[in-house]
Each structure stands twice: as C-alpha cells, then as structure tokens.
Design an enzyme around this catalytic site. Sequence first.
Site, PDB file in Angstrom:
ATOM      1  N   ARG A 222      53.697   3.358  52.699  1.00 47.12           N
ATOM      2  CA  ARG A 222      53.718   4.598  53.179  1.00 47.12           C
ATOM      3  C   ARG A 222      52.652   4.411  54.568  1.00 47.12           C
ATOM      4  NH1 ARG A 222      53.833   8.360  48.941  1.00 47.12           N
ATOM      5  NH2 ARG A 222      54.695   6.902  47.139  1.00 47.12           N
ATOM      6  N   ASP A 292      50.473  10.143  53.832  1.00 47.98           N
ATOM      7  CA  ASP A 292      50.756   9.456  52.452  1.00 47.98           C
ATOM      8  C   ASP A 292      52.225   9.641  52.053  1.00 47.98           C
ATOM      9  OD1 ASP A 292      49.052  11.945  52.106  1.00 47.98           O
ATOM     10  OD2 ASP A 292      49.769  11.547  50.022  1.00 47.98           O
TER      11      ASP A 292
HETATM   12  P1  AMP Z   1      51.494  14.510  46.318  1.00 46.39           P
HETATM   13  O1  AMP Z   1      50.761  15.676  47.005  1.00 46.39           O
HETATM   14  O2  AMP Z   1      52.308  14.358  44.809  1.00 46.39           O
HETATM   15  O3  AMP Z   1      52.245  13.473  47.393  1.00 46.39           O
HETATM   16  O4  AMP Z   1      50.374  13.676  45.869  1.00 46.39           O
HETATM   17  C1  AMP Z   1      48.981  13.269  46.460  1.00 46.39           C
HETATM   18  C2  AMP Z   1      48.098  12.289  45.769  1.00 46.39           C
HETATM   19  O5  AMP Z   1      47.545  12.808  44.603  1.00 46.39           O
HETATM   20  C3  AMP Z   1      48.676  10.918  45.470  1.00 46.39           C
HETATM   21  O6  AMP Z   1      47.697  10.167  45.525  1.00 46.39           O
HETATM   22  C4  AMP Z   1      49.114  11.205  44.134  1.00 46.39           C
HETATM   23  O7  AMP Z   1      49.367  10.065  43.561  1.00 46.39           O
HETATM   24  C5  AMP Z   1      48.151  12.033  43.338  1.00 46.39           C
HETATM   25  N1  AMP Z   1      48.726  12.761  42.503  1.00 46.39           N
HETATM   26  C6  AMP Z   1      49.441  13.944  42.380  1.00 46.39           C
HETATM   27  N2  AMP Z   1      49.741  14.580  41.262  1.00 46.39           N
HETATM   28  C7  AMP Z   1      48.979  13.744  40.248  1.00 46.39           C
HETATM   29  C8  AMP Z   1      48.780  13.667  38.940  1.00 46.39           C
HETATM   30  N3  AMP Z   1      49.443  14.538  38.083  1.00 46.39           N
HETATM   31  N4  AMP Z   1      48.093  12.707  38.243  1.00 46.39           N
HETATM   32  C9  AMP Z   1      47.637  11.810  39.078  1.00 46.39           C
HETATM   33  N5  AMP Z   1      47.518  11.612  40.405  1.00 46.39           N
HETATM   34  C10 AMP Z   1      48.447  12.738  40.898  1.00 46.39           C
HETATM   35 MG    MG Z   2      52.722  11.874  47.795  1.00 43.41          MG
END
Ligand code: AMP
Ligand code: MG
Length: 558
Positions: A222, A292
């Site tokens: 990314r 990201d």
């Molecule tokens: P996202 O909004 O899904 O793109 O996630 C943003 C960040 O939060 C990334 O670093 C993900 O890996 C982390 N993240 C989102 N959901 C979880 C989860 N259930 N457990 C651990 N990390 C999470």
């Molecule tokens: Mg993400």
Amino acid sequence: MGALRPQTFDRAPVWLPPSASFPSLRFDNSFVRELPGEADTLRAVRGVRGACFSPILPIPVNGPRLLAHSSEVAGLLDLSEADCASDAFLQIFAGNALLRGMEPYAACYGGHQFGTWAGQLGDGRAIGLGEVLNAAGQRWELQLKGAGSTPYSRSADGRAVLRSSIREFLCSEAMAHLGVPTTRALSLVSSSDRVVRDMFYDGHPRSEPGAIVCRVAPSFLRFGNFEIFAARGEVEILTLLADYTLRHHFPQLGAPSPETYAAWLTEVCRRTAVLLAHWMRVGFVHGVMNTDNMSILGLTIDYGPFGFVDHFDPDFTPNTTDADQRRYRFSNQPRIAKWNLVKLAEALFPLVRSIPALEEALAVYTATYEAEESRHYAGKLGLATVDKALLDELFQVLALVETDLTLFFRCLSDVPVHLGDAASDEALLAPLADATYAPQGQGQGEGEDPSSNPSAGPARARTVAWLRRYGAFVRAEGRPPELRKARMDAVNPKYILRNCLAQLAIDAAEAGDPSGVVELLDVLRRPYDEQPGRERFAAKRPDWARRRAGCSMLSCSS
Ligand code: AMP
Ligand code: MG
C-alpha cells in the site's frame, strides 16, 4: 489490548506433511526473503522499527466451514475443484493448517486516515501466507484476513465478522468480473467462534459469527508501506522496499535511480487514475480511501464500508463514520486519490529528490483520469467521443429525480434516440421507466415535491430534451442501433453487488444457509449479460433497504 501474550500461548496451526491429498504449491516468498523483518515472533502489540514485517502465525479457529470459493481464483493457483473440496483446503484457508513453504507474516505500514497522519498501522488482522508461483509463471500472494491478532492489532482482536467477510469475498470477485482492477478472493470460511462488534459504535456490542477470507493479489503493498519509513526517516529501508517493488512489480522500468523512482511514481499515478475512472464508471464508492487502503499496484483493496451508488447522488457515502465530513463521498473520490498520491510523492521525495519530477508524475494522474473518464462515458453512451456539455447536462438530469445510476445506463441502450423526431416523447421515456424511484412522499418515504415525478412536469421536459440532444450525437455518428446497443451493454453492467443483495445473502448465511452467497457470486460472474430468470438481482434498491443497517448505512466496524 490482547498485548503481551507470547505466541507460544496460542494454539498453533499444524504443518501439513507433503501428501497426495493436496497439491504442493510452489512458494517463492520474495517479500520476507529480500526485505528486513523482525526476528521477534511474539504476538505482543508494539511499535515495530527497522522492519518491513513481523513473522506471525495464524491462530486456528473452531468449527471451520467453507461457505464459498472462487473457481477462477483457484484456477490462478492451479487448484482444481477437487482440491477446493478437500479438508486440507478448508483447514489451510481457515488458518488451522500450513503448507510447507509458507512463511506467515504481518506487514508494517502507516497511513493518512481521514486526512491525518495516523502513524504505524500495519496488518492487524491480515496474515500473509506466502507467494505462489503458478504454472504460467505468475506470482500470487495469499493472505488470510481475520486469522488472528498480530503485533499491529493495536486494541483490536485480529478477527473479522461474517457479514464483512461475505461483502469482501463477493465484491472482490464482482469487481474483477466488472473489469475493475482489484485484489481477488479465493475462499470464504466461517468459524463457530464468535466475534464481538459494536456495529455503530453506539454502546450496543453484539456477538457475531466470525469468518476468514483468503485474499489473493500479486502484492498487497500500500502507499502506507512506503509512508511509514519516510515518516520515521528510515530512508535505508524505504530504499530497500522501493527497490524490491521495482524489481518484482515494475521490472520494465529498469535499475533503481532517481529517474526510475520518478518513472515508478508516474506509473502508480497512471494506474490509480485508471482505477478511479473504473470506480466512477460503475458507481463504486470505496468508503475509506485512507492511504493505507491504496494499493501500490492500482488495485481496489480493503473492502470495508463500500457501496455501489443506487440512485445517482454525488454526495453519497455508505460509511456512517464519514457521514458528517463526507470526505470519501462518490464525487470526491478522484480528488482524494490525487491527495493520496501527493502523500506518496512526499514519501518518495528522499528517492526522487526532485520536486518538478514529483509534480510531473502527479500531473499524469490528472491527465490520465480525464482521458479515461471521457473514454468510459463515450462507451457508456455508445458514442465514439463524448461532448462535455452533453455529459454535464446528463448529470443535472440524473439529479432531477431519484434515478438509479446502473439501470439508467443499462436501459439507455433501448431508448430509440436514433429515430429523431419520429420518436414520441413517450417512446423515448418508456425504456427508462424502471430506472427511476417513485417520488418520495408517494409511498417511498417522507419529503419531496411529487411534481418531481419524471413522468410529469419540468423534469420530464428536461429529460426528453437531453435524450433528443443525445440522439443528435448518435445520429451524427451514424452507428447502427444494434451496434450501439451491443457497445453500451458491454460496458454498462446489469448486475452489480448492491448492498441490499449482499445483505440478503448475509442474513441467510448468518442463519446457516450460505447458498445465497454462492448464487450471488454466480450472478456477478457475468455482470454484462442479460441472464434471463435472474432479473430480481438487477432490480433497483427495494424500499426496505433505504434505511436498513448494512444497506444504506455501514461503519468501519467489521
Ligand atoms: P481498515 O479500516 O480495515 O483498513 O483498518 C485500519 C487498520 O486497523 C489496519 O491496520 C487494520 O489492520 C486494523 N484493524 C482493523 N480491524 C481490525 C481488527 N479487528 N483487529 C486488528 N486490527 C484491525
Ligand atoms: Mg485497511
């Protein structure tokens, strides 16, 4: 926090012995082999320095069940239907078993979230298993999403709920079949383990079924993978990562040099422009365009609170977390992609070392986007070239009454504009009758002036006027009507993954019946075909979906 828990305390996946029951995939794990990683294999949440990744194993789940798989993606990995039906397949893609050659890891990245630098993020619930080289010599990385916590999980659990996993699984494949660059999805496995989520962050947590999706892409890098090292001043690692990316994913650009890095950024700008033009042409709203969530390969990545536009609304966002600012609204996506590319360009400055070169690369984004947008709209209208004023007026007409964006373009190919004055107003409007939503206040909700009904009043007159103007362009080009229709239907999808369709499949799957997911996947395989008998999947959003959670409203909770 889930922190400070050594991996040795977890249940560990088993290593499958080389056996005849599952093909031995050929792994070539360039990312972990060629880049610096942490030596530490603890699961504890931490700031990771000086490393592109942390080795970490998936955490096994209870009661895994294969709900669906993509035969096309299995084919990319040289896996047969029998392989996909095997117990080994289920256990591997549940995170319960590993194949020889896999080297699981979580990547370190940062990102700008909603316009603000968020520092270290990383794969908090995605675990890379390894890179498969297929018989055709292609490299496909396998990644489990929802397979357990990692050093990057911050305060979260590393798991994913079934509803969001179904959405990611289906949309990855739907986008690929629409011809939109995307990461793919091999498998959807549910578990009997429950996952607790507060869907709207309003103090109402509930326990939901958990699931794991195996995503597949040439790379999951990314913008944020590069930003983190620039932000920390770790230019040496930034250089190693950039050179790795050039070597494996942009080899045509040549050996690393400031000029090559600039050419690489230019190519990322070009691909991102191509991607955004696709999103806009099919009415896709990503929902969380943080840096990201921007792929360095120009793929759609990280399906969260996304949604396809139902009725045309430039301000539409499916993401309730962004409901006030609407930073990531439909019409703002092309601008946000540029903003994100500026952040990538800033991160690459230590390599390119020339602001004019960065600016030139960014200009390619704008030029490419404009060219692609014109090309797509010409195709959508069945014209060789599109007149800007005609298009501007079209978007005004679409906003006069609630008009379904997908159905409007699909039905437009049946409007007999080629007949010119010989076609009555009624004949012109008839094919579009299904594309408009009943005016609010007439059975669909409160609000609006019933005179906005497209079949009456000024809206009708403007729509007819636009159709006649469009007809003049069609006639000037002189393409036979059947050819115009064929050309339009090949680019204006009939079947898209409407949130309401995904939600019906989710409801049934949560109740134990995944057949709706499999059927929807099959419908979405041929989005441009008529598919007689499946018209219900092409219907406009039903009234119940207007305000239902999961249909009109989604959050980042997944
Ligand atoms: P996202 O909004 O899904 O793109 O996630 C943003 C960040 O939060 C990334 O670093 C993900 O890996 C982390 N993240 C989102 N959901 C979880 C989860 N259930 N457990 C651990 N990390 C999470
Ligand atoms: Mg993400």
